[in-house]
Design an enzyme around this catalytic site. Structure first.
Site, PDB file in Angstrom:
ATOM      1  N   SER A   8       0.855  -1.194   0.000  1.00 33.11           N
ATOM      2  CA  SER A   8       0.000   0.000   0.000  1.00 33.11           C
ATOM      3  C   SER A   8       0.884   1.234   0.000  1.00 33.11           C
ATOM      4  CB  SER A   8      -0.931   0.030   1.224  1.00 33.11           C
ATOM      5  OG  SER A   8      -0.200   0.292   2.407  1.00 33.11           O
ATOM      6  N   CYS A   9       0.381   2.305  -0.611  1.00 37.77           N
ATOM      7  CA  CYS A   9       1.075   3.593  -0.617  1.00 37.77           C
ATOM      8  C   CYS A   9       0.051   4.686  -0.343  1.00 37.77           C
ATOM      9  CB  CYS A   9       1.781   3.824  -1.948  1.00 37.77           C
ATOM     10  SG  CYS A   9       0.675   4.016  -3.366  1.00 37.77           S
ATOM     11  N   PRO A  10       0.493   5.912  -0.020  1.00 37.56           N
ATOM     12  CA  PRO A  10      -0.453   6.957   0.390  1.00 37.56           C
ATOM     13  C   PRO A  10      -1.552   7.250  -0.615  1.00 37.56           C
ATOM     14  CG  PRO A  10       1.764   7.579   1.015  1.00 37.56           C
ATOM     15  CD  PRO A  10       1.885   6.309   0.212  1.00 37.56           C
TER      16      PRO A  10
END
Length: 510
Positions: A8-10
């Site tokens: 996951s990333c922002p």
């Protein structure tokens, strides 16, 4: 060996899926079975519980809090940032394999209350499983920002379209100001489908309603990142009270962290068995919301509101060289780590600036958003250009990546340049810094503005002074591409030579 992973990333757009693909490919090359759950902006499909149960170890490649982490309790794991998985997927796979091999032998799953926390180096891993305070704070903040961005995108595009229609309906640039002064109740009561003015007012009101959620969503999901579901109610209530007193997004940051820690503390109280059932639905939201509301309304709300007013006045007071200098600085930040922490700081500054009350068309905050967007498009476009005009300086794989980088750059996905930066960090990053800062400065100098927080050229009709915006992006792209070519030409690259020699051998064999 079988591994499961979560990425996951922002923003949940690029790094999330690039990391998943890199891990799967690296696992296949290493003879390890890897199954990845992507927790991106499009949601996630949880891994099959049977698959999780049969896995030997876990990889967390996430910059946000991993959802439902308790599923993996008792398994050895490694915890890295999502960029690590993109840049060095084989190393991450190797670390996970080592973690499994170093873990104590177990015939039965370890109890959830005492998960194994083995990492490849024998040290505590990152994230909430042993990370430093700075990493935790960044994860919680990015959780709030990741949920904020879709609201900004929807609201911003609707407002931008309303400004376009208003300029046509009222005949001139002042239409964008006129539309904000028309009471929406008057239009709703006698809506005319054929009236551009009515459509402009309705779209502006809808977009403004979406913008009205920005601070509560930011606050609510920061608290959610800290305390999970118990943090949602006090987080949203705190964000709403921040809006009420004019504390804006700064107030939302304060209430998000306050609500999260408070809800987490209360939810861990050791209470009688008969009270446990009402703790999550009555006690936690009631007490935490009460405290957060009092703190914001009575204690810190006014000072934060004064700080927000000062920040807004300072931004609106910027002009000339100061504005251009800010554009250059933000551009350099966007080009520095291509979607990493520094890039996200600049992007978050621009996005949260859109939450400021009372913005009108052409406001400095909209120009900041345009500078950040333009600068973020430069690196992938420049490398696509460089691989087109000087193919011999790049490996075959980089040439293929360059073809994809055209679309990624045009779509404002800076991560399209990551494969190049991973192979040749200092030359690519230096070039990106210079070119992106040029674009940021020019966007500010031309006065281009945009309400939408994402989209690249696909939201060009919504950009103020689109020609200036395109010129600024093109200038930065050319500068970066030229620097990359010059720096690569000045130094012999054995990887490129080896790749070219291999191509020649293949051609001779064919």
């Amino acid at each position: 060996m079988k591994l499961v992973a979560v990425t996951s990333c922002p923003t949940g757009i690029a790094h999330t899926y690039m990391a998943a693909e890199a891990l799967e490919q690296a696992g296949k090359a290493a003879g390890v079975e890897v199954h990845v759950e992507t927790q991106g902006s499009a949601g996630s499909t949880p891994l099959d519980p049977a698959l999780v149960a049969s896995a030997d170890g876990v990889i967390y490649a996430a910059d946000l809090e991993v959802k439902d982490k308790q599923r993996f309790a008792g398994k050895p794991f490694v915890d890295v940032g999502v960029k690590k998985a993109v840049h060095d997927a084989p190393g991450v796979i190797a670390a996970a394999v080592a973690a499994v091999e170093q873990a104590p032998a177990h015939d039965a799953p370890a109890p959830a209350a005492a998960p194994v926390s083995t990492s490849a180096g024998g040290q505590a891993p990152a994230g909430d499983r042993g990370a430093g305070a700075g990493t935790k704070v960044r994860q919680w903040l990015m959780t709030g920002v990741s949920y904020l961005i879709p609201f900004v995108a929807a609201g911003g595009i609707l407002i931008a379209v309303s400004f376009m229609l208003a300029q046509i309906a009222w005949g001139g640039a002042e239409g964008a100001i006129e539309v904000t002064g028309v009471p929406v109740e008057d239009v709703v009561g006698a809506f005319d489908v054929a009236s551009l003015q009515d459509w402009a007012v309705v779209l502006n009101a809808t977009g403004s309603a979406a913008f009205g959620f920005l601070v509560p969503v930011l606050s609510g999901f920061i608290a959610y990142g800290i305390a999970d579901r118990p943090g949602l109610v006090p987080g949203f209530v705190g964000g709403a009270t921040a809006v009420l007193v004019g504390a804006g997004f700064l107030g939302g940051l304060v209430t998000g962290f306050l609500a999260g820690f408070l809800a987490l503390w209360i939810s861990r109280w050791n209470v009688p068995r008969g009270v446990r059932g009402i703790m999550p639905v009555v006690v936690v939201p009631l007490l935490s919301s009460l405290v957060v509301g009092i703190v914001m309304l009575v204690l810190v709300g006014r000072p934060i509101a004064a700080a927000m007013d000062g920040l807004t006045s300072w931004l609106n007071g910027l002009s000339g060289a100061n504005l251009v200098l800010m554009g250059a600085l933000l551009g350099a930040m966007m080009g520095f780590d291509l979607g990493g922490p520094v890039n996200k700081v600049a992007y978050t500054f621009a996005v949260t600036g859109l939450a400021t009350e009372g913005l009108t068309t052409g406001a400095v905050q909209y120009q900041i958003m345009a500078a950040v967007m333009g600068a973020g498009m430069v690196a992938p476009l420049a490398l696509a250009l460089a691989t087109t005009v000087r193919k011999r300086l790049f490996t075959h794989a980089e040439q293929e990546n360059g073809k994809a980088a055209w679309l990624l750059g045009l779509s404002f996905i800076s991560e399209g340049a990551i494969p190049f930066a991973a192979a040749d960090p200092w030359r690519i990053i230096v070039s990106s810094l210079v070119g992106s800062s040029v674009t940021g400065a020019l966007v500010m100098a031309f006065g281009s503005s945009v309400v939408a927080p994402h989209g690249g050229v696909w939201v060009l009709p919504l950009i103020g002074n689109p020609l200036g915006f395109l010129v600024a992006v093109a200038a930065g792209m050319v500068v970066t591409a030229l620097l990359v070519i010059v720096l690569k030409t000045a130094k012999h690259d054995p990887l490129v030579e080896a790749d070219r020699a291999a191509d020649e051998r293949d051609l001779v064999a064919a």
